[in-house]
Design a protein around this motif. Structure first.
Motif, PDB file in Angstrom:
ATOM      1  N   ASP A  23       1.510   6.289  22.775  1.00 52.94           N
ATOM      2  CA  ASP A  23       1.593   7.588  22.104  1.00 52.94           C
ATOM      3  C   ASP A  23       1.026   7.379  20.700  1.00 52.94           C
ATOM      4  N   TRP A  24      -0.186   7.830  20.485  1.00 53.32           N
ATOM      5  CA  TRP A  24      -0.893   7.595  19.234  1.00 53.32           C
ATOM      6  C   TRP A  24      -0.541   8.615  18.146  1.00 53.32           C
ATOM      7  N   THR A  25       0.419   9.489  18.386  1.00 46.85           N
ATOM      8  CA  THR A  25       0.729  10.518  17.380  1.00 46.85           C
ATOM      9  C   THR A  25       1.225   9.926  16.074  1.00 46.85           C
ATOM     10  N   TRP A  26       1.695   8.687  16.083  1.00 47.00           N
ATOM     11  CA  TRP A  26       2.157   8.033  14.858  1.00 47.00           C
ATOM     12  C   TRP A  26       1.051   7.911  13.818  1.00 47.00           C
ATOM     13  N   VAL A  27      -0.222   7.978  14.250  1.00 47.89           N
ATOM     14  CA  VAL A  27      -1.317   7.815  13.283  1.00 47.89           C
ATOM     15  C   VAL A  27      -1.383   8.953  12.273  1.00 47.89           C
ATOM     16  N   VAL A  28      -0.692  10.043  12.559  1.00 52.66           N
ATOM     17  CA  VAL A  28      -0.660  11.144  11.591  1.00 52.66           C
ATOM     18  C   VAL A  28       0.163  10.736  10.366  1.00 52.66           C
ATOM     19  N   GLN A  29       1.107   9.830  10.569  1.00 54.00           N
ATOM     20  CA  GLN A  29       2.003   9.390   9.489  1.00 54.00           C
ATOM     21  C   GLN A  29       1.631   8.048   8.867  1.00 54.00           C
ATOM     22  N   GLN A  30       0.969   7.183   9.638  1.00 60.35           N
ATOM     23  CA  GLN A  30       0.725   5.809   9.189  1.00 60.35           C
ATOM     24  C   GLN A  30      -0.748   5.431   9.342  1.00 60.35           C
ATOM     25  N   ARG A  31      -1.185   4.518   8.488  1.00 55.70           N
ATOM     26  CA  ARG A  31      -2.549   3.975   8.593  1.00 55.70           C
ATOM     27  C   ARG A  31      -2.654   3.183   9.901  1.00 55.70           C
ATOM     28  N   CYS A  32      -3.765   3.336  10.589  1.00 57.20           N
ATOM     29  CA  CYS A  32      -4.001   2.588  11.824  1.00 57.20           C
ATOM     30  C   CYS A  32      -4.372   1.151  11.457  1.00 57.20           C
ATOM     31  N   PRO A  33      -3.608   0.169  11.927  1.00 52.35           N
ATOM     32  CA  PRO A  33      -3.916  -1.221  11.579  1.00 52.35           C
ATOM     33  C   PRO A  33      -5.199  -1.743  12.236  1.00 52.35           C
ATOM     34  N   GLU A  34      -5.643  -1.094  13.303  1.00 53.44           N
ATOM     35  CA  GLU A  34      -6.848  -1.551  13.996  1.00 53.44           C
ATOM     36  C   GLU A  34      -8.129  -1.089  13.317  1.00 53.44           C
ATOM     37  N   CYS A  35      -8.204   0.202  12.974  1.00 53.83           N
ATOM     38  CA  CYS A  35      -9.446   0.749  12.415  1.00 53.83           C
ATOM     39  C   CYS A  35      -9.340   1.055  10.921  1.00 53.83           C
ATOM     40  N   GLY A  36      -8.113   1.054  10.378  1.00 52.35           N
ATOM     41  CA  GLY A  36      -7.905   1.315   8.953  1.00 52.35           C
ATOM     42  C   GLY A  36      -7.841   2.776   8.571  1.00 52.35           C
ATOM     43  N   PHE A  37      -7.978   3.677   9.533  1.00 55.60           N
ATOM     44  CA  PHE A  37      -7.977   5.114   9.237  1.00 55.60           C
ATOM     45  C   PHE A  37      -6.584   5.573   8.819  1.00 55.60           C
ATOM     46  N   ALA A  38      -6.539   6.358   7.761  1.00 63.98           N
ATOM     47  CA  ALA A  38      -5.282   6.942   7.288  1.00 63.98           C
ATOM     48  C   ALA A  38      -5.386   8.460   7.405  1.00 63.98           C
ATOM     49  N   ALA A  39      -4.817   8.995   8.469  1.00 63.65           N
ATOM     50  CA  ALA A  39      -4.908  10.433   8.738  1.00 63.65           C
ATOM     51  C   ALA A  39      -4.317  11.266   7.614  1.00 63.65           C
ATOM     52  N   SER A  40      -3.275  10.744   6.977  1.00 62.78           N
ATOM     53  CA  SER A  40      -2.631  11.523   5.916  1.00 62.78           C
ATOM     54  C   SER A  40      -3.536  11.707   4.708  1.00 62.78           C
ATOM     55  N   ASP A  41      -4.618  10.921   4.615  1.00 60.95           N
ATOM     56  CA  ASP A  41      -5.583  11.078   3.523  1.00 60.95           C
ATOM     57  C   ASP A  41      -6.599  12.181   3.794  1.00 60.95           C
ATOM     58  N   VAL A  42      -6.609  12.708   5.001  1.00 61.97           N
ATOM     59  CA  VAL A  42      -7.599  13.714   5.388  1.00 61.97           C
ATOM     60  C   VAL A  42      -7.237  15.062   4.779  1.00 61.97           C
ATOM     61  N   ASP A  43      -8.191  15.628   4.055  1.00 62.87           N
ATOM     62  CA  ASP A  43      -8.042  16.975   3.512  1.00 62.87           C
ATOM     63  C   ASP A  43      -8.480  17.946   4.615  1.00 62.87           C
ATOM     64  N   PRO A  44      -7.549  18.734   5.152  1.00 61.43           N
ATOM     65  CA  PRO A  44      -7.896  19.572   6.314  1.00 61.43           C
ATOM     66  C   PRO A  44      -9.176  20.401   6.170  1.00 61.43           C
ATOM     67  N   PRO A  45      -9.420  21.068   5.039  1.00 58.68           N
ATOM     68  CA  PRO A  45     -10.672  21.832   4.967  1.00 58.68           C
ATOM     69  C   PRO A  45     -11.939  20.969   5.049  1.00 58.68           C
ATOM     70  N   GLY A  46     -11.802  19.667   4.908  1.00 57.65           N
ATOM     71  CA  GLY A  46     -12.954  18.776   5.006  1.00 57.65           C
ATOM     72  C   GLY A  46     -13.198  18.207   6.382  1.00 57.65           C
ATOM     73  N   ILE A  47     -12.372  18.568   7.362  1.00 57.66           N
ATOM     74  CA  ILE A  47     -12.509  18.002   8.709  1.00 57.66           C
ATOM     75  C   ILE A  47     -13.882  18.299   9.304  1.00 57.66           C
ATOM     76  N   GLY A  48     -14.326  19.534   9.205  1.00 55.76           N
ATOM     77  CA  GLY A  48     -15.636  19.890   9.777  1.00 55.76           C
ATOM     78  C   GLY A  48     -16.756  19.044   9.198  1.00 55.76           C
ATOM     79  N   GLY A  49     -16.767  18.891   7.894  1.00 54.80           N
ATOM     80  CA  GLY A  49     -17.797  18.079   7.251  1.00 54.80           C
ATOM     81  C   GLY A  49     -17.723  16.626   7.666  1.00 54.80           C
TER      82      GLY A  49
END
Length: 186
Positions: A23-49
């Motif tokens: 269940d990968w939903t935890w990535v919304v709260q925590q940085r992914c240790p495999e790829c380094g992506f931090a979903a919480s850093d994503v500014d929603p209006p910037g998703i399209g870009g």
């Protein structure tokens, strides 16, 4: 008409990939240790870009000479990951549409592993997949761009009970796209 010709046999499927039951939903709260992506850093209006910015990396991966090659028997090739990400784009476009059009929709189930086998991701043309991924990304990016400020907290649910807002769905979605770029080393 040459009636002595026989159709080319369809190659046997490659070795099965063990289904990802995490269940990968935890990535919304925590940085992914495999790829380094931090979903919480994503500014929603910037998703399209961000989606548009990632497309050239996917296209380049799908144009590599080794796009069809699995790095190990139980690991998808760049082609298989690209076909998956193309389909992720389509699925999440539909989910965002539902969330902005309906109150708290329940998403249709999507078995990504079954889709990979049924649609024979391994036999698809990498150049065609690159074009389809780019087209699906454009539609999905436009969908996220069209989310109004008051729609980011609208909700939707998966059948397993996971609850998302448009914001968290977008963050979760971007992790998938970025994580698989990490998987294909692109």
């Amino acid at each position: 008409m040459d009636t002595d010709r026989h159709p080319e046999p369809v190659p046997a499927p490659p070795p099965a990939i063990e289904p990802d039951a995490k269940d990968w939903t935890w990535v919304v709260q925590q940085r992914c240790p495999e790829c380094g992506f931090a979903a919480s850093d994503v500014d929603p209006p910037g998703i399209g870009g961000t989606v548009r910015d990632l497309v050239p990396r996917w296209v380049a991966a799908l144009h590599r000479d080794d796009a069809r090659e699995r790095p190990a028997p139980g690991v998808w090739s760049p082609l298989e990951y690209g076909a998956h990400v193309r389909d992720v784009m389509r699925v999440f476009d539909e989910r965002v549409r539902l969330m902005t059009d309906q109150d708290d929709p329940l998403f249709a189930n999507w078995d990504q592993d079954a889709t990979a086998v049924t649609d024979r991701y391994d036999l698809q043309d990498p150049v065609v997949v690159a074009d389809e991924l780019a087209a699906a990304a454009a539609v999905t990016a436009d969908r996220f761009d069209a989310v109004a400020a008051d729609q980011w907290e609208r909700t939707g649910r998966r059948s397993n009970g996971s609850l998302f807002t448009v914001r968290t769905l977008g963050q979760y979605f971007l992790h998938d796209v970025v994580h698989h770029l990490h998987d294909v080393r692109a």
